[in-house]
Design an enzyme around this catalytic site. Structure first.
Site, short mmCIF file in Angstrom:
data_model
loop_
_atom_site.label_atom_id
_atom_site.label_comp_id
_atom_site.label_asym_id
_atom_site.label_seq_id
_atom_site.Cartn_x
_atom_site.Cartn_y
_atom_site.Cartn_z
N TYR A 1 -1.50 -0.70 10.21
CA TYR A 1 -1.67 -1.04 8.79
C TYR A 1 -0.45 -0.59 7.99
O TYR A 1 0.12 -1.36 7.21
CB TYR A 1 -2.94 -0.35 8.26
CG TYR A 1 -3.25 -0.63 6.81
CD1 TYR A 1 -3.92 -1.79 6.44
CD2 TYR A 1 -2.88 0.27 5.81
CE1 TYR A 1 -4.21 -2.04 5.10
CE2 TYR A 1 -3.16 0.01 4.48
CZ TYR A 1 -3.83 -1.14 4.13
OH TYR A 1 -4.10 -1.40 2.80
N SER B 1 0.88 -1.18 0.00
CA SER B 1 0.00 0.00 0.00
C SER B 1 0.91 1.22 0.00
O SER B 1 2.04 1.17 0.50
CB SER B 1 -0.85 0.02 1.27
OG SER B 1 -1.37 1.32 1.49
N1 LIG Z 1 -8.67 -0.65 -1.23
C1 LIG Z 1 -7.61 0.14 -1.08
O1 LIG Z 1 -7.71 1.39 -1.10
C2 LIG Z 1 -6.23 -0.47 -0.89
C3 LIG Z 1 -5.14 0.41 -0.97
C4 LIG Z 1 -3.87 -0.11 -0.81
C5 LIG Z 1 -3.69 -1.46 -0.59
N2 LIG Z 1 -4.77 -2.28 -0.50
C6 LIG Z 1 -4.50 -3.69 -0.24
O2 LIG Z 1 -5.05 -4.48 -1.28
C7 LIG Z 1 -5.43 -5.77 -0.78
C8 LIG Z 1 -6.87 -6.03 -1.16
O3 LIG Z 1 -7.66 -4.97 -0.64
P1 LIG Z 1 -9.18 -4.71 -1.09
O4 LIG Z 1 -9.42 -3.28 -0.92
O5 LIG Z 1 -9.44 -5.38 -2.38
O6 LIG Z 1 -9.92 -5.49 0.11
P2 LIG Z 1 -11.43 -6.03 0.25
O7 LIG Z 1 -12.26 -5.45 -0.81
O8 LIG Z 1 -11.79 -5.81 1.67
O9 LIG Z 1 -11.26 -7.59 -0.02
C9 LIG Z 1 -10.44 -8.34 0.83
C10 LIG Z 1 -10.31 -9.74 0.31
O10 LIG Z 1 -9.35 -10.42 1.14
C11 LIG Z 1 -9.96 -11.56 1.70
N3 LIG Z 1 -9.35 -11.82 3.01
C12 LIG Z 1 -9.21 -10.98 4.05
N4 LIG Z 1 -8.55 -11.58 5.06
C13 LIG Z 1 -8.29 -12.84 4.62
C14 LIG Z 1 -7.65 -13.96 5.19
N5 LIG Z 1 -7.15 -13.92 6.42
N6 LIG Z 1 -7.58 -15.10 4.47
C15 LIG Z 1 -8.08 -15.17 3.20
N7 LIG Z 1 -8.67 -14.13 2.60
C16 LIG Z 1 -8.79 -12.99 3.32
C17 LIG Z 1 -11.45 -11.31 1.71
O11 LIG Z 1 -12.14 -12.56 1.73
P3 LIG Z 1 -13.71 -12.67 2.20
O12 LIG Z 1 -14.49 -11.92 1.15
O13 LIG Z 1 -14.04 -14.11 2.18
O14 LIG Z 1 -13.78 -12.04 3.56
C18 LIG Z 1 -11.59 -10.55 0.40
O15 LIG Z 1 -11.60 -11.44 -0.68
C19 LIG Z 1 -5.18 -5.71 0.74
O16 LIG Z 1 -3.94 -6.29 1.02
C20 LIG Z 1 -5.15 -4.21 1.02
O17 LIG Z 1 -4.40 -3.91 2.17
C21 LIG Z 1 -6.05 -1.82 -0.65
#
Ligand SMILES: NC(=O)c1ccc[n+]([C@@H]2O[C@H](COP(=O)([O-])OP(=O)(O)OC[C@H]3O[C@@H](n4cnc5c(N)ncnc54)[C@H](OP(=O)(O)O)[C@@H]3O)[C@@H](O)[C@H]2O)c1
Length: 247
Positions: A154, A139
């Site tokens: 985080y 991130s």
């Molecule tokens: N969105 C942003 O602005 C942003 C920015 C920078 C970085 N990121 C990073 O990008 C990645 C994805 O983020 P996102 O925004 O797409 O998140 P999201 O929409 O909340 O989706 C999270 C996904 O991860 C799964 N998950 C969470 N904990 C898990 C675990 N312990 N074991 C297996 N699966 C798990 C969830 O599964 P379930 O659906 O089954 O719960 C879901 O599929 C993360 O690492 C986040 O830190 C996001």
């Protein structure tokens, strides 16, 4: 594109958000996709359906990647089914609203879900990977000093991923190339599925004046997997967010 056909990719946290967009992008490239998720079976099935429109042999793999026992079970399925893994995308991660400088429980929860999970999954992926690529999802918060006190754990967990990415790249090259992406604010369920007005507000933090879409991060991940010269790099895809405070 042919170079990627028939290969196997594991995307952790692929039931929604960035992981889902990434899984679909790999399916479009002809990959057989292992769609890992933690609990949301309905969303995972919807992701699988979209992948199945684009490639064959895709599967769901329910496992909490912060728990080694569950990861071991997931990999025995992957081994049985495919006997190989070409690409690993360590994407699963969480944000915790109780994040603050003194909440040790939150630090432990976030480090386990965002960082230790990557180490566990990578450990069990490596025996199946003769050659290939690993992409970790960091991130912009993980870049030196770019986090904020209300995301202190985080940010630290993502900084750990960056350090881990670089040392893992040194340990595994040239057989396996390891890189990461560092997104800015991406419109995903992590932000509570922001509507148009909310996205506009959140997007103001970027120079591009809009939120980033999950597909735009997936494109960066596909680039890192196709390219054979980038090694140990953190690809920033933050809409210029990290420059905003400098201008
Ligand atoms: N969105 C942003 O602005 C942003 C920015 C920078 C970085 N990121 C990073 O990008 C990645 C994805 O983020 P996102 O925004 O797409 O998140 P999201 O929409 O909340 O989706 C999270 C996904 O991860 C799964 N998950 C969470 N904990 C898990 C675990 N312990 N074991 C297996 N699966 C798990 C969830 O599964 P379930 O659906 O089954 O719960 C879901 O599929 C993360 O690492 C986040 O830190 C996001």
């Amino acid at each position: 594109m042919d170079k990627l056909k028939g290969k196997v990719v594991l995307v952790t946290g692929a039931s929604k958000g960035i992981g889902k967009a990434t899984a679909i992008s790999f399916a479009r490239e002809g990959y057989r996709v292992v769609i890992n998720f933690k609990s949301d079976q309905k969303a995972a099935k919807a992701a699988l359906k979209e992948c199945d429109r684009l490639s064959e042999g895709n599967i769901l793999a329910k496992a909490d990647v912060s728990k080694e026992r569950e990861v071991v079970k997931m990999f025995s399925e992957i081994k049985k089914r495919f006997r190989r893994l070409d690409v690993l995308v360590n994407n699963a991660g969480v944000f915790d609203g109780s994040d603050n400088p003194i909440n040790i429980k939150t630090f432990e929860n976030i480090f386990r879900n965002n960082f230790i999970s990557c180490v566990i999954v990578t450990k069990h992926a490596l025996p199946l990977m003769k050659t290939g690529k690993i992409v970790n999802v960091s991130s912009i918060h993980g870049r030196l000093g770019y986090g904020r006190p209300s995301a202190i754990a985080y940010s630290a967990s993502k900084a750990a991923i960056e350090s881990y990415t670089k040392n893992l790249a040194k340990a595994l090259a040239p057989r396996i190339l390891v890189n990461a992406v560092a997104p800015g604010r991406v419109a995903t369920p992590m932000w509570g599925n922001p509507g148009v007005a909310e996205q506009k507000k959140l997007g103001e933090a970027h120079l591009i004046k809009r939120m980033i879409q999950p597909d735009e991060i997936a494109e960066g991940i596909i680039f890192l997997v196709k390219n054979d010269a980038v090694c140990g790099e953190i690809l920033t895809i933050d809409g210029g967010m990290s420059l905003v405070t400098l201008g």
